[in-house]
Design an enzyme around this catalytic site. Structure first.
Site, PDB file in Angstrom:
ATOM      1  N   ASP A 134     -17.214   7.016  -1.990  1.00 24.31           N
ATOM      2  CA  ASP A 134     -15.994   6.878  -1.191  1.00 24.31           C
ATOM      3  C   ASP A 134     -15.769   8.218  -0.493  1.00 24.31           C
ATOM      4  O   ASP A 134     -16.459   9.215  -0.782  1.00 24.31           O
ATOM      5  CB  ASP A 134     -14.822   6.524  -2.136  1.00 24.31           C
ATOM      6  CG  ASP A 134     -13.525   6.159  -1.415  1.00 24.31           C
ATOM      7  OD1 ASP A 134     -13.540   6.020  -0.173  1.00 24.31           O
ATOM      8  OD2 ASP A 134     -12.495   6.034  -2.093  1.00 24.31           O
ATOM      9  N   CYS A 165     -16.252   1.451   0.189  1.00 24.18           N
ATOM     10  CA  CYS A 165     -15.099   0.620   0.559  1.00 24.18           C
ATOM     11  C   CYS A 165     -14.734   0.763   2.030  1.00 24.18           C
ATOM     12  O   CYS A 165     -14.056  -0.104   2.575  1.00 24.18           O
ATOM     13  CB  CYS A 165     -13.917   0.930  -0.338  1.00 24.18           C
ATOM     14  SG  CYS A 165     -13.253   2.592  -0.142  1.00 24.18           S
ATOM     15  N   HIS A 221      -7.202   0.670  -6.535  1.00 22.19           N
ATOM     16  CA  HIS A 221      -7.441  -0.184  -5.357  1.00 22.19           C
ATOM     17  C   HIS A 221      -8.108  -1.478  -5.847  1.00 22.19           C
ATOM     18  O   HIS A 221      -9.274  -1.744  -5.567  1.00 22.19           O
ATOM     19  CB  HIS A 221      -8.344   0.563  -4.363  1.00 22.19           C
ATOM     20  CG  HIS A 221      -8.327  -0.008  -2.980  1.00 22.19           C
ATOM     21  ND1 HIS A 221      -7.544  -1.082  -2.601  1.00 22.19           N
ATOM     22  CD2 HIS A 221      -9.030   0.349  -1.860  1.00 22.19           C
ATOM     23  CE1 HIS A 221      -7.757  -1.351  -1.323  1.00 22.19           C
ATOM     24  NE2 HIS A 221      -8.650  -0.507  -0.850  1.00 22.19           N
ATOM     25  N   ARG A 237     -13.493  -8.999   1.411  1.00 23.36           N
ATOM     26  CA  ARG A 237     -12.058  -8.755   1.171  1.00 23.36           C
ATOM     27  C   ARG A 237     -11.271  -9.996   1.604  1.00 23.36           C
ATOM     28  O   ARG A 237     -10.344 -10.429   0.919  1.00 23.36           O
ATOM     29  CB  ARG A 237     -11.568  -7.539   1.981  1.00 23.36           C
ATOM     30  CG  ARG A 237     -12.096  -6.192   1.557  1.00 23.36           C
ATOM     31  CD  ARG A 237     -11.476  -5.705   0.279  1.00 23.36           C
ATOM     32  NE  ARG A 237     -10.024  -5.602   0.318  1.00 23.36           N
ATOM     33  CZ  ARG A 237      -9.332  -4.548   0.787  1.00 23.36           C
ATOM     34  NH1 ARG A 237      -9.977  -3.487   1.246  1.00 23.36           N
ATOM     35  NH2 ARG A 237      -8.015  -4.527   0.756  1.00 23.36           N
ATOM     36  N   ARG A 258       0.879  -1.185   0.000  1.00 20.19           N
ATOM     37  CA  ARG A 258       0.000   0.000   0.000  1.00 20.19           C
ATOM     38  C   ARG A 258       0.905   1.221   0.000  1.00 20.19           C
ATOM     39  O   ARG A 258       1.683   1.419   0.931  1.00 20.19           O
ATOM     40  CB  ARG A 258      -0.919   0.000   1.225  1.00 20.19           C
ATOM     41  CG  ARG A 258      -1.633   1.321   1.396  1.00 20.19           C
ATOM     42  CD  ARG A 258      -2.768   1.270   2.392  1.00 20.19           C
ATOM     43  NE  ARG A 258      -3.909   0.565   1.835  1.00 20.19           N
ATOM     44  CZ  ARG A 258      -5.142   0.640   2.328  1.00 20.19           C
ATOM     45  NH1 ARG A 258      -5.392   1.379   3.392  1.00 20.19           N
ATOM     46  NH2 ARG A 258      -6.132  -0.030   1.771  1.00 20.19           N
ATOM     47  N   GLN A 294     -10.009  -4.095  -3.526  1.00 20.25           N
ATOM     48  CA  GLN A 294     -11.324  -3.658  -3.054  1.00 20.25           C
ATOM     49  C   GLN A 294     -12.391  -3.903  -4.123  1.00 20.25           C
ATOM     50  O   GLN A 294     -13.465  -4.435  -3.836  1.00 20.25           O
ATOM     51  CB  GLN A 294     -11.282  -2.173  -2.695  1.00 20.25           C
ATOM     52  CG  GLN A 294     -12.595  -1.656  -2.136  1.00 20.25           C
ATOM     53  CD  GLN A 294     -12.917  -2.226  -0.777  1.00 20.25           C
ATOM     54  OE1 GLN A 294     -12.117  -2.119   0.146  1.00 20.25           O
ATOM     55  NE2 GLN A 294     -14.086  -2.846  -0.622  1.00 20.25           N
TER      56      GLN A 294
HETATM   57  N1  NVA Z   1      -9.948   6.463  -1.670  1.00 22.62           N
HETATM   58  C1  NVA Z   1      -9.579   6.104  -0.326  1.00 22.62           C
HETATM   59  C2  NVA Z   1      -9.803   4.649  -0.095  1.00 22.62           C
HETATM   60  C3  NVA Z   1      -9.489   4.174   1.282  1.00 22.62           C
HETATM   61  C4  NVA Z   1      -9.650   2.687   1.454  1.00 22.62           C
HETATM   62  C5  NVA Z   1      -8.129   6.491  -0.062  1.00 22.62           C
HETATM   63  O1  NVA Z   1      -7.298   6.325  -0.962  1.00 22.62           O
HETATM   64  O2  NVA Z   1      -7.841   7.000   1.017  1.00 22.62           O
HETATM   65  N1   CP Z   2     -11.231  -0.280   2.253  1.00 29.72           N
HETATM   66  C1   CP Z   2      -9.974  -0.355   2.702  1.00 29.72           C
HETATM   67  O1   CP Z   2      -9.015  -0.608   1.967  1.00 29.72           O
HETATM   68  O2   CP Z   2      -9.863  -0.145   4.042  1.00 29.72           O
HETATM   69  P1   CP Z   2      -8.515   0.092   4.880  1.00 29.72           P
HETATM   70  O3   CP Z   2      -7.967   1.432   4.464  1.00 29.72           O
HETATM   71  O4   CP Z   2      -8.966   0.052   6.300  1.00 29.72           O
HETATM   72  O5   CP Z   2      -7.540  -1.000   4.558  1.00 29.72           O
END
Ligand code: NVA
Ligand code: CP
Length: 304
Positions: free
Chosen positions: A218, A258, A129, A286, A102, A132
């Site tokens: 989101d 998500c 992502h 997930r 990540r 997800q």
């Molecule tokens: N779009 C959000 C998703 C978090 C799971 C982010 O990138 O923070």
């Molecule tokens: N939806 C998702 O990826 O959640 P986290 O940021 O908690 O991993």
């Protein structure tokens, strides 16, 4: 060796396989039937951003498959002291069997993958992502059957989730309606050349939700964009998914997010906690979808 760096790294047929395996692995697990094909295998997870679901689902999933996992954060590894990502990839991939990352730019995960001896999974980047959306589409299929030919309404920021939904729409043959406020629209290069049967852009979120089989949104401010939080609250004020917006969609439309969610911002509490919402199933899936993904990347096509 294959990686899962963005959704379109796999074919539609491979997604069909993953959905079948997700269903089987989930059912086995729910019935307390042990399935440990990854005994002695190790997953390394690199986190440059926060996570709850991604971390817990990958760690629990690898354990359930018989393997183990290790978490690497910037603050506690040499990554935080500037060790080149290529060198980290060379070293870590000689010690573990699969890696999830990540991070910020997609280029970082691509550089890691280019120097890795083992499969690399995108656990969220600024651009995509895919884990997800894999779980989200599995959740749709579980509730409503195939997604091909359906309409998904994306309401809000044209972010990593939106980009990934767009790849899924063209790959799996459904329509994505995207409604974003001015200044936060989909990058023109992403929309270029995509047929109207797969993508339609809207300024009005109600118009985007009209007739949709699934409404999804989101956070207004993704990780890494926190300095824009106040400006975004103003810009997105008319983009809250509430009961009135859901009423524009089909009567049996599902709602997904998500997570983490902000009740009263991108979604009302009534919708998030309401009967059309499948957000908790989505989060749970997930776990099972990523077990199917790790099985596929490490063992290839396992048929029941
Ligand atoms: N779009 C959000 C998703 C978090 C799971 C982010 O990138 O923070
Ligand atoms: N939806 C998702 O990826 O959640 P986290 O940021 O908690 O991993």
């Amino acid at each position: 060796m294959r990686h899962f760096l963005q959704l379109r790294d796999f074919s539609a047929e491979e997604f069909e396989h993953l959905f079948r395996r997700t269903r089987a692995i989930k059912e086995q697990f729910k019935n307390y039937i042990a399935y440990r094909p990854l005994t002695d295998r190790m997953l390394a997870m690199v986190f440059e951003k926060s996570s709850t679901r991604t971390r817990v689902s990958f760690e629990a999933g690898m354990f359930q498959l018989g393997g183990a996992s290790i978490v690497l954060t910037m603050g506690e590894t040499q990554l935080g002291r500037g060790e080149p990502i290529e060198d980290v990839a060379r070293v870590v991939s000689r010690m573990v069997d699969i890696v999830m990352i990540r991070t910020f730019e997609q280029g970082i995960i691509e550089r890691f993958a280019a120097h890795s001896r083992v499969p690399v999974i995108n656990g969220l980047t600024d651009e995509y992502h895919p884990c997800q959306v894999l779980a989200d589409i599995y959740t749709f299929v579980e509730h409503r059957g195939p997604i091909t030919g359906k309409t998904v309404a994306w309401i809000g920021d044209s972010n990593n989730m939106c980009n990934t939904w767009l790849q899924a729409a063209t790959l799996l043959g459904f329509k994505l309606n995207v409604a974003s406020p001015a200044g936060y629209e989909l990058e023109p290069a992403r929309a270029a050349g995509i047929e109207r049967s797969h993508l339609e852009l809207f300024g009005d979120p109600h118009a985007a939700a009209r007739g949709a089989d699934l409404v999804t949104t989101d956070v207004w401010t993704s990780m890494g964009w926190e300095v824009e939080t106040d400006a975004r609250k103003d810009a997105f004020a008319a983009f809250t998914v509430d009961a009135e917006m859901m009423s524009a969609a089909r009567k049996d439309a599902l709602f997904m997010h998500c997570l983490p969610a902000h009740r009263g911002e991108e979604v009302s509490a009534e919708v998030l906690d309401g009967a059309q919402s499948v957000v908790w199933e989505e989060a749970e899936n997930r776990l099972h979808a990523q077990k199917a993904l790790m099985e596929y990347l490490l063992l290839g096509r396992v048929e029941p």
